[in-house]
Design a protein around this motif. Structure first.
Motif, PDB file in Angstrom:
ATOM      1  N   ALA A 202      60.190 -71.626 -57.458  1.00  0.00           N
ATOM      2  CA  ALA A 202      61.470 -71.887 -58.116  1.00  0.00           C
ATOM      3  C   ALA A 202      62.441 -70.764 -57.766  1.00  0.00           C
ATOM      4  O   ALA A 202      62.128 -69.592 -57.961  1.00  0.00           O
ATOM      5  CB  ALA A 202      61.266 -71.966 -59.628  1.00  0.00           C
ATOM      6  N   VAL A 203      63.612 -71.113 -57.255  1.00  0.00           N
ATOM      7  CA  VAL A 203      64.565 -70.120 -56.753  1.00  0.00           C
ATOM      8  C   VAL A 203      65.690 -69.897 -57.759  1.00  0.00           C
ATOM      9  O   VAL A 203      66.397 -70.831 -58.142  1.00  0.00           O
ATOM     10  CB  VAL A 203      65.155 -70.565 -55.396  1.00  0.00           C
ATOM     11  N   ASP A 204      65.856 -68.643 -58.169  1.00  0.00           N
ATOM     12  CA  ASP A 204      66.918 -68.259 -59.107  1.00  0.00           C
ATOM     13  C   ASP A 204      68.205 -67.975 -58.327  1.00  0.00           C
ATOM     14  O   ASP A 204      68.592 -66.818 -58.125  1.00  0.00           O
ATOM     15  CB  ASP A 204      66.500 -67.022 -59.904  1.00  0.00           C
ATOM     16  N   ILE A 205      68.872 -69.022 -57.898  1.00  0.00           N
ATOM     17  CA  ILE A 205      70.071 -68.880 -57.067  1.00  0.00           C
ATOM     18  C   ILE A 205      71.144 -68.063 -57.787  1.00  0.00           C
ATOM     19  O   ILE A 205      71.454 -68.305 -58.962  1.00  0.00           O
ATOM     20  CB  ILE A 205      70.651 -70.260 -56.709  1.00  0.00           C
TER      21      ILE A 205
ATOM     22  N   SER B 164      67.454 -62.211 -58.799  1.00  0.00           N
ATOM     23  CA  SER B 164      67.568 -62.225 -60.262  1.00  0.00           C
ATOM     24  C   SER B 164      66.937 -61.050 -61.004  1.00  0.00           C
ATOM     25  O   SER B 164      66.605 -61.181 -62.181  1.00  0.00           O
ATOM     26  CB  SER B 164      66.994 -63.537 -60.808  1.00  0.00           C
ATOM     27  N   ILE B 165      66.791 -59.905 -60.374  1.00  0.00           N
ATOM     28  CA  ILE B 165      66.299 -58.761 -61.138  1.00  0.00           C
ATOM     29  C   ILE B 165      67.323 -58.390 -62.217  1.00  0.00           C
ATOM     30  O   ILE B 165      68.524 -58.250 -61.950  1.00  0.00           O
ATOM     31  CB  ILE B 165      65.981 -57.550 -60.214  1.00  0.00           C
ATOM     32  N   GLY B 166      66.854 -58.308 -63.450  1.00  0.00           N
ATOM     33  CA  GLY B 166      67.752 -58.010 -64.561  1.00  0.00           C
ATOM     34  C   GLY B 166      68.275 -59.235 -65.274  1.00  0.00           C
ATOM     35  O   GLY B 166      69.038 -59.102 -66.241  1.00  0.00           O
ATOM     36  N   SER B 167      67.890 -60.422 -64.849  1.00  0.00           N
ATOM     37  CA  SER B 167      68.302 -61.633 -65.570  1.00  0.00           C
ATOM     38  C   SER B 167      67.427 -61.819 -66.804  1.00  0.00           C
ATOM     39  O   SER B 167      66.342 -61.237 -66.914  1.00  0.00           O
ATOM     40  CB  SER B 167      68.223 -62.853 -64.656  1.00  0.00           C
TER      41      SER B 167
ATOM     42  N   SER C  95      63.121 -60.446 -70.302  1.00  0.00           N
ATOM     43  CA  SER C  95      63.233 -60.446 -68.850  1.00  0.00           C
ATOM     44  C   SER C  95      62.777 -61.786 -68.285  1.00  0.00           C
ATOM     45  O   SER C  95      61.692 -62.283 -68.619  1.00  0.00           O
ATOM     46  CB  SER C  95      62.373 -59.329 -68.256  1.00  0.00           C
ATOM     47  N   ALA C  96      63.597 -62.378 -67.424  1.00  0.00           N
ATOM     48  CA  ALA C  96      63.230 -63.654 -66.807  1.00  0.00           C
ATOM     49  C   ALA C  96      62.001 -63.524 -65.922  1.00  0.00           C
ATOM     50  O   ALA C  96      61.335 -64.523 -65.628  1.00  0.00           O
ATOM     51  CB  ALA C  96      64.409 -64.197 -65.998  1.00  0.00           C
ATOM     52  N   ALA C  97      61.678 -62.307 -65.525  1.00  0.00           N
ATOM     53  CA  ALA C  97      60.500 -62.079 -64.682  1.00  0.00           C
ATOM     54  C   ALA C  97      59.202 -62.458 -65.375  1.00  0.00           C
ATOM     55  O   ALA C  97      58.167 -62.614 -64.721  1.00  0.00           O
ATOM     56  CB  ALA C  97      60.442 -60.615 -64.254  1.00  0.00           C
ATOM     57  N   LEU C  98      59.249 -62.623 -66.691  1.00  0.00           N
ATOM     58  CA  LEU C  98      58.044 -62.962 -67.457  1.00  0.00           C
ATOM     59  C   LEU C  98      57.777 -64.461 -67.499  1.00  0.00           C
ATOM     60  O   LEU C  98      56.745 -64.888 -68.011  1.00  0.00           O
ATOM     61  CB  LEU C  98      58.178 -62.442 -68.889  1.00  0.00           C
TER      62      LEU C  98
ATOM     63  N   ASP D 233      72.286 -71.238 -73.481  1.00  0.00           N
ATOM     64  CA  ASP D 233      71.473 -71.010 -74.682  1.00  0.00           C
ATOM     65  C   ASP D 233      70.174 -70.262 -74.398  1.00  0.00           C
ATOM     66  O   ASP D 233      69.602 -69.629 -75.291  1.00  0.00           O
ATOM     67  CB  ASP D 233      71.138 -72.349 -75.354  1.00  0.00           C
ATOM     68  N   HIS D 234      69.682 -70.353 -73.159  1.00  0.00           N
ATOM     69  CA  HIS D 234      68.401 -69.726 -72.823  1.00  0.00           C
ATOM     70  C   HIS D 234      68.512 -68.619 -71.772  1.00  0.00           C
ATOM     71  O   HIS D 234      67.699 -67.711 -71.749  1.00  0.00           O
ATOM     72  CB  HIS D 234      67.416 -70.783 -72.300  1.00  0.00           C
ATOM     73  N   ARG D 235      69.511 -68.704 -70.887  1.00  0.00           N
ATOM     74  CA  ARG D 235      69.495 -67.908 -69.670  1.00  0.00           C
ATOM     75  C   ARG D 235      70.742 -67.050 -69.516  1.00  0.00           C
ATOM     76  O   ARG D 235      71.825 -67.441 -69.929  1.00  0.00           O
ATOM     77  CB  ARG D 235      69.404 -68.826 -68.445  1.00  0.00           C
ATOM     78  N   GLU D 236      70.552 -65.880 -68.898  1.00  0.00           N
ATOM     79  CA  GLU D 236      71.690 -65.091 -68.440  1.00  0.00           C
ATOM     80  C   GLU D 236      71.380 -64.568 -67.045  1.00  0.00           C
ATOM     81  O   GLU D 236      70.299 -64.053 -66.782  1.00  0.00           O
ATOM     82  CB  GLU D 236      72.015 -63.928 -69.371  1.00  0.00           C
ATOM     83  N   THR D 237      72.348 -64.707 -66.182  1.00  0.00           N
ATOM     84  CA  THR D 237      72.187 -64.326 -64.780  1.00  0.00           C
ATOM     85  C   THR D 237      72.146 -62.814 -64.604  1.00  0.00           C
ATOM     86  O   THR D 237      72.498 -62.050 -65.509  1.00  0.00           O
ATOM     87  CB  THR D 237      73.343 -64.911 -63.943  1.00  0.00           C
ATOM     88  N   SER D 238      71.747 -62.394 -63.412  1.00  0.00           N
ATOM     89  CA  SER D 238      71.797 -60.981 -63.038  1.00  0.00           C
ATOM     90  C   SER D 238      73.110 -60.633 -62.341  1.00  0.00           C
ATOM     91  O   SER D 238      73.287 -59.518 -61.879  1.00  0.00           O
ATOM     92  CB  SER D 238      70.635 -60.640 -62.099  1.00  0.00           C
ATOM     93  N   TYR D 239      73.996 -61.619 -62.221  1.00  0.00           N
ATOM     94  CA  TYR D 239      75.310 -61.417 -61.598  1.00  0.00           C
ATOM     95  C   TYR D 239      75.169 -60.896 -60.163  1.00  0.00           C
ATOM     96  O   TYR D 239      75.959 -60.075 -59.710  1.00  0.00           O
ATOM     97  CB  TYR D 239      76.173 -60.484 -62.453  1.00  0.00           C
ATOM     98  N   HIS D 240      74.175 -61.427 -59.469  1.00  0.00           N
ATOM     99  CA  HIS D 240      73.985 -61.005 -58.073  1.00  0.00           C
ATOM    100  C   HIS D 240      75.095 -61.553 -57.177  1.00  0.00           C
ATOM    101  O   HIS D 240      75.589 -60.847 -56.295  1.00  0.00           O
ATOM    102  CB  HIS D 240      72.630 -61.470 -57.553  1.00  0.00           C
ATOM    103  N   LEU D 241      75.451 -62.809 -57.389  1.00  0.00           N
ATOM    104  CA  LEU D 241      76.533 -63.423 -56.623  1.00  0.00           C
ATOM    105  C   LEU D 241      77.585 -63.956 -57.592  1.00  0.00           C
ATOM    106  O   LEU D 241      77.291 -64.228 -58.758  1.00  0.00           O
ATOM    107  CB  LEU D 241      76.021 -64.600 -55.793  1.00  0.00           C
ATOM    108  N   PHE D 242      78.805 -64.135 -57.074  1.00  0.00           N
ATOM    109  CA  PHE D 242      79.777 -64.951 -57.785  1.00  0.00           C
ATOM    110  C   PHE D 242      80.029 -66.180 -56.925  1.00  0.00           C
ATOM    111  O   PHE D 242      80.847 -66.157 -56.007  1.00  0.00           O
ATOM    112  CB  PHE D 242      81.090 -64.214 -58.056  1.00  0.00           C
TER     113      PHE D 242
END
Length: 411
Positions: free
Chosen positions: A124-127, A172-175, A181-184, A306-315
């Motif tokens: 699964a890719v965290d675009i 997505s490091i830091g999302s 942490s989304a890494a979990l 409601d569940h997710r916040e991005t790492s703001y890697h891209l805009f």
């Protein structure tokens, strides 16, 4: 102006950390890699972290670890960078591509429809840094009928008893996912530390383990450290300590370890990531959204729900109703003003190699639609308010110039 797309963040702390590695006369895998692994565990809350020399190496290592081989299938999104599928091909398996949702993440309904008895893993890719809908993906792989379909053909597949869920967290490091942490969220999460990423080691990556209780994560960490270094039971740093030259090769491993001189860059960055670097990225994203919000053509990226916040890697700016050709011309206009932008991504079925082995973009309409109207704008801590304002004004002007009168009437 001259605004690059994504320069690395190099401050005095980074320089000092690299110099420390150089002055120590130890530049390959050693103490700084171990420190970076510890910082990743601290940041993510993962059970263990293994640094490697790239995301691709990490993904191949984990697919091999799980026993993925010729004849197996791994589900991946069509809308991703080529490495997501190439790591599968390098294991001899077949990437089964599926379409994505409007937020650019893997479509769980499409995933479920593509699962067969040959499916061994889902990547699964965290675009752009936005986590996938992991609750839905985790529910799918644990459905009794899906688990009954799973055919275990290695000891680790037997231990897991189901499809392995891998997060391609290159962005997505830091999302966050449900405040953690989304890494979990996945069994295995793999970060990229490539030069353009939120945290960089010039080239590099990191595998985070969050395997279920049927596994000993520390035992698997120790195995992966061997597996990533030719199966050798001592790294060069350990061998350098006195009369400690003897070593053994315990398994047929790979050579994908990260060197200390690279880890030093990431080590300095990760220590100020949550306090400084990530908030600066978020601030730029918010300024872009504020600057474009009055434009009828602006499709705001999903940065938080409601569940997710991005790492703001891209805009990932998306422009309503434009064609691929119009998008390309807008990019040319921006480059002409000194603003370097990018596109994330050309869907894999549009690339020559993947077309040559039978993938066709017509099967992934949403991937094409999202790609055709997307422009990735610069977003990194060094951007000034003046540069951000110039980018916003330049984008608005370029869009207005390139959208036809007919388009304006019909919006």
């Amino acid at each position: 102006m001259n605004i690059p797309f994504s320069p690395p963040f190099i401050d005095q702390a980074v320089i000092n950390e690299v110099l420390d590695s150089l002055y120590a006369n130890w530049i390959t895998s050693g103490p700084k890699v171990k420190m970076l692994e510890a910082e990743v565990v601290k940041l993510t809350g993962s059970a263990a972290a293994v640094c490697v020399n790239s995301w691709t190496s990490g993904a191949m290592l984990m697919l091999k670890w799980f026993g993925v081989k010729e004849g197996d299938e791994v589900i991946v999104p069509a809308y991703s960078y080529c490495a997501t599928a190439l790591c599968v091909l390098h294991c001899g398996a077949t990437p089964i591509m599926v379409d994505v949702l409007e937020d650019c993440t893997l479509d769980p309904v499409e995933v479920r429809a593509k699962i067969t008895s040959k499916t061994k893993a889902i990547i699964a890719v965290d675009i752009a840094g936005l986590p996938c809908k992991y609750d839905q993906l985790k529910t799918i792989v644990r459905e009794p009928q899906i688990m009954d379909l799973f055919e275990a053909e290695s000891s680790r597949q037997t231990t897991l008893g189901r499809i392995l869920l891998i997060a391609d967290a290159a962005h997505s490091i830091g999302s966050y996912y449900d405040g953690l942490s989304a890494a979990l969220q996945a069994d295995v999460t793999i970060f990229s530390f490539h030069a353009v990423k939120n945290i960089t080691t010039a080239e590099g990556g990191c595998i985070c383990l969050n395997l279920p209780a049927s596994f000993d994560n520390i035992e698997e960490f120790n195995f992966l450290k061997l597996f990533s270094l030719n199966g050798q039971n001592k790294d060069a740093f350990a061998k350098s300590k006195g009369a400690n030259w003897k070593y053994d090769i315990l398994l047929k491993g790979y050579k994908v370890n990260m060197p200390d001189v690279c880890a030093a860059i990431g080590l300095a960055q990760i220590r100020k990531y949550t306090s400084t670097l990530l908030p600066l990225r978020k601030d730029i994203s918010e300024k872009y959204c504020e600057g474009f919000k009055g434009q009828h053509w602006f499709i705001a990226p999903v940065t938080k729900d409601d569940h997710r916040e991005t790492s703001y890697h891209l805009f990932p700016l998306r422009i309503k109703g434009i064609t691929e050709a119009q998008r390309d011309q807008i990019i040319e206009d921006l480059v002409g003003k000194g603003i370097v932008v990018n596109v994330h991504f050309i869907p894999m079925p549009m690339l020559s190699y993947f077309k040559s082995i039978g993938y066709e973009i017509r099967h992934y309409p949403n991937s094409y639609k999202l790609y055709a109207c997307e422009i990735s704008l610069p977003i990194y801590p060094q951007l000034t308010d003046l540069e951000i304002r110039f980018i916003i004004d330049s984008v608005i002007e370029a869009v207005q110039v390139n959208i036809s009168y007919e388009y304006e009437k019909n919006v």
